[in-house]
Scaffold this motif. Structure first.
Motif, PDB file in Angstrom:
ATOM      1  N   ARG A  13    -118.904  23.458  -8.587  1.00 32.65           N
ATOM      2  CA  ARG A  13    -119.585  22.513  -9.538  1.00 32.65           C
ATOM      3  C   ARG A  13    -119.077  22.551 -10.769  1.00 32.65           C
ATOM      4  O   ARG A  13    -118.974  21.340 -11.279  1.00 32.65           O
ATOM      5  CB  ARG A  13    -121.183  23.090  -9.676  1.00 32.65           C
ATOM      6  CG  ARG A  13    -122.162  22.646  -8.405  1.00 32.65           C
ATOM      7  CD  ARG A  13    -123.673  23.074  -9.059  1.00 32.65           C
ATOM      8  NE  ARG A  13    -123.733  24.368  -9.513  1.00 32.65           N
ATOM      9  CZ  ARG A  13    -124.359  25.419  -8.472  1.00 32.65           C
ATOM     10  NH1 ARG A  13    -124.224  25.351  -7.067  1.00 32.65           N
ATOM     11  NH2 ARG A  13    -124.572  26.706  -9.150  1.00 32.65           N
ATOM     12  N   SER A  14    -118.396  23.650 -11.320  1.00 26.32           N
ATOM     13  CA  SER A  14    -117.949  23.510 -12.537  1.00 26.32           C
ATOM     14  C   SER A  14    -116.658  22.776 -12.349  1.00 26.32           C
ATOM     15  O   SER A  14    -116.247  21.832 -13.404  1.00 26.32           O
ATOM     16  CB  SER A  14    -117.396  24.968 -13.173  1.00 26.32           C
ATOM     17  OG  SER A  14    -116.636  25.080 -14.138  1.00 26.32           O
ATOM     18  N   VAL A  15    -115.791  23.047 -11.444  1.00 26.45           N
ATOM     19  CA  VAL A  15    -114.465  22.109 -11.259  1.00 26.45           C
ATOM     20  C   VAL A  15    -114.646  20.763 -11.033  1.00 26.45           C
ATOM     21  O   VAL A  15    -114.077  19.866 -11.528  1.00 26.45           O
ATOM     22  CB  VAL A  15    -113.721  22.912 -10.145  1.00 26.45           C
ATOM     23  CG1 VAL A  15    -112.536  21.751  -9.836  1.00 26.45           C
ATOM     24  CG2 VAL A  15    -113.161  24.267 -10.385  1.00 26.45           C
ATOM     25  N   THR A  16    -115.841  20.358 -10.138  1.00 24.86           N
ATOM     26  CA  THR A  16    -116.199  18.980 -10.041  1.00 24.86           C
ATOM     27  C   THR A  16    -116.518  18.383 -11.470  1.00 24.86           C
ATOM     28  O   THR A  16    -116.093  17.333 -11.553  1.00 24.86           O
ATOM     29  CB  THR A  16    -117.383  19.257  -9.026  1.00 24.86           C
ATOM     30  OG1 THR A  16    -117.069  19.534  -7.799  1.00 24.86           O
ATOM     31  CG2 THR A  16    -117.705  17.590  -8.706  1.00 24.86           C
ATOM     32  N   ALA A  17    -117.303  18.956 -12.259  1.00 25.90           N
ATOM     33  CA  ALA A  17    -117.510  18.406 -13.451  1.00 25.90           C
ATOM     34  C   ALA A  17    -116.312  18.284 -14.462  1.00 25.90           C
ATOM     35  O   ALA A  17    -116.299  17.301 -14.963  1.00 25.90           O
ATOM     36  CB  ALA A  17    -118.369  19.461 -14.232  1.00 25.90           C
ATOM     37  N   THR A  18    -115.284  19.133 -14.393  1.00 31.14           N
ATOM     38  CA  THR A  18    -114.146  19.153 -14.928  1.00 31.14           C
ATOM     39  C   THR A  18    -113.493  17.919 -14.600  1.00 31.14           C
ATOM     40  O   THR A  18    -112.645  17.249 -15.356  1.00 31.14           O
ATOM     41  CB  THR A  18    -113.198  20.335 -14.971  1.00 31.14           C
ATOM     42  OG1 THR A  18    -113.954  21.576 -15.563  1.00 31.14           O
ATOM     43  CG2 THR A  18    -111.863  20.288 -15.799  1.00 31.14           C
ATOM     44  N   GLY A 264    -108.868  18.624  -7.656  1.00 36.01           N
ATOM     45  CA  GLY A 264    -109.003  18.245  -6.217  1.00 36.01           C
ATOM     46  C   GLY A 264    -108.963  19.181  -5.249  1.00 36.01           C
ATOM     47  O   GLY A 264    -109.655  19.532  -4.418  1.00 36.01           O
ATOM     48  N   GLU A 265    -107.600  19.707  -5.381  1.00 33.37           N
ATOM     49  CA  GLU A 265    -106.969  20.861  -4.726  1.00 33.37           C
ATOM     50  C   GLU A 265    -107.961  21.995  -4.769  1.00 33.37           C
ATOM     51  O   GLU A 265    -108.073  22.714  -3.633  1.00 33.37           O
ATOM     52  CB  GLU A 265    -105.384  21.115  -4.956  1.00 33.37           C
ATOM     53  CG  GLU A 265    -104.730  19.722  -4.605  1.00 33.37           C
ATOM     54  CD  GLU A 265    -104.738  19.480  -3.086  1.00 33.37           C
ATOM     55  OE1 GLU A 265    -104.665  20.525  -2.290  1.00 33.37           O
ATOM     56  OE2 GLU A 265    -104.454  18.427  -2.808  1.00 33.37           O
ATOM     57  N   LEU A 266    -108.044  22.408  -5.984  1.00 32.63           N
ATOM     58  CA  LEU A 266    -108.875  23.469  -6.200  1.00 32.63           C
ATOM     59  C   LEU A 266    -110.475  23.458  -5.504  1.00 32.63           C
ATOM     60  O   LEU A 266    -110.855  24.418  -4.873  1.00 32.63           O
ATOM     61  CB  LEU A 266    -109.285  23.894  -7.462  1.00 32.63           C
ATOM     62  CG  LEU A 266    -109.861  25.128  -8.000  1.00 32.63           C
ATOM     63  CD1 LEU A 266    -109.115  26.358  -7.267  1.00 32.63           C
ATOM     64  CD2 LEU A 266    -109.773  25.277  -9.606  1.00 32.63           C
ATOM     65  N   ILE A 267    -110.816  22.351  -5.630  1.00 32.24           N
ATOM     66  CA  ILE A 267    -112.224  22.125  -4.801  1.00 32.24           C
ATOM     67  C   ILE A 267    -112.118  22.029  -3.465  1.00 32.24           C
ATOM     68  O   ILE A 267    -113.180  22.925  -2.752  1.00 32.24           O
ATOM     69  CB  ILE A 267    -112.818  20.783  -5.365  1.00 32.24           C
ATOM     70  CG1 ILE A 267    -113.181  20.724  -7.013  1.00 32.24           C
ATOM     71  CG2 ILE A 267    -113.975  20.394  -4.431  1.00 32.24           C
ATOM     72  CD1 ILE A 267    -113.561  19.067  -7.173  1.00 32.24           C
ATOM     73  N   LYS A 268    -110.984  21.716  -2.883  1.00 28.67           N
ATOM     74  CA  LYS A 268    -110.809  21.908  -1.486  1.00 28.67           C
ATOM     75  C   LYS A 268    -110.559  23.359  -1.037  1.00 28.67           C
ATOM     76  O   LYS A 268    -111.243  23.948   0.146  1.00 28.67           O
ATOM     77  CB  LYS A 268    -109.679  21.050  -0.869  1.00 28.67           C
ATOM     78  CG  LYS A 268    -109.845  19.646  -0.981  1.00 28.67           C
ATOM     79  CD  LYS A 268    -108.463  19.050  -0.619  1.00 28.67           C
ATOM     80  CE  LYS A 268    -108.334  17.620  -0.531  1.00 28.67           C
ATOM     81  NZ  LYS A 268    -107.366  16.717  -0.193  1.00 28.67           N
TER      82      LYS A 268
END
Length: 305
Positions: A13-18, A264-268
């Protein structure tokens, strides 16, 4: 295991917001580049023609003027460094600062004292942290400069050029900024504005096959040069500020695109870890259910005997 899954979900959730923020900043920077490119294209012909006019006056007369005359023994130089007011633009400001450092080192190696003038909070912060002397500085307009801003920056530089060295004046005026080449390429460059190099402009005209016309000066060549000096410095600084602004937007767009792609890569990666943790949790629960059912079956069989 459940706690680990919650950690992964919170990080996603945090990375998606970023990622949403960096994507928005990328789109904003991309939209501003077009306007900055148009301003650069509109100002460059004026600066070029004004330089040619100054060159024509200088070559057509024998008048000694700070705009065109080399000092016999230059002792002091002014360096104007153009950086950014804001960060998140990759190495944009750092590259300009490094170019200025190399120029200052070279000028000092030639035995000249250097007065530093800074545009942009990044450059001001760099010099302030290292407790280096700054003659003057300006902030608040690097991403969208106007001609009024260029005049404000040029005023103390023109005054310094007009004074004698003993009174705090300078013999040379240099500018360091980031030149906009394309959306993918921006180069930190240093150029000498004063004295104007007549040989370079003459060679440029010769390369284009252009013949410089002859002029008559009224009331005198010196008066014409005095009138052209502030216009020349202001136009060159304005063009440099516009080039730097376009470069800043391009660098920020590229940096934000890279940040968005990395997010995007980190979310994956986090999603795969979360799925693995959830699968391990489900497997453990199934094992516990099967184990419990087996234990219950054994207990029931023992009681029937």
């Amino acid at each position: 295991m459940g706690a680990q899954l919650r950690v992964y979900k919170r990080r996603i959730r945090s990375v998606t917001a970023t990622k949403k923020i960096t994507k928005a900043m990328e789109m904003i920077a991309a939209s501003r580049i077009v306007k900055a490119q148009r301003q650069v294209a509109a100002s460059t012909p004026y600066a070029t023609e004004l330089t040619r006019a100054v060159t024509a006056v200088a070559t057509g007369s024998t008048t000694k003027h700070p705009l065109t005359t080399e000092a016999d023994a230059p002792a002091r130089a002014a360096v104007l460094l153009v950086t950014s007011d804001r960060g998140l633009a990759g190495g944009y400001s750092t590259n300009a600062i490094k170019a200025a450092e190399r120029l200052i080192e070279r000028l000092r190696g030639e035995g000249k004292e250097v007065d530093s003038y800074i545009v942009g909070r990044k450059g001001v912060a760099y010099y302030g942290f290292r407790e280096r002397k700054v003659t003057d500085s300006w902030t608040g307009f690097t991403d969208s400069p106007t001609y009024a801003d260029a005049k404000k920056v040029a005023a103390p530089l023109i005054e310094a050029v007009s004074l004698e060295t003993a009174d705090g004046g300078v013999d040379e005026l240099h500018i360091v900024y980031t030149e906009f080449v394309s959306m993918m390429t921006q180069n930190a460059v240093d150029k000498r504005m004063l004295p104007l190099s007549l040989s370079e402009t003459s060679e440029a005209d010769a390369a284009k096959g252009e013949i410089r016309p002859l002029f008559d000066f009224e009331p005198s060549a010196e008066d014409v040069l005095d009138a052209l000096l502030p216009r020349y410095v202001e136009s060159r600084i304005y063009n440099a500020l516009l080039q730097a602004a376009a470069s800043e937007h391009a660098a920020r767009r590229r940096a934000m695109k890279s940040a968005t792609d990395n997010a995007g890569e980190l979310i994956k990666s986090l999603s795969r870890l979360a799925n693995a943790a959830r699968q391990a949790e489900i497997t453990q629960e199934i094992s516990e259910i099967v184990g419990g059912a087996s234990a219950l079956a054994d207990a029931t069989a023992g009681s029937d005997k």
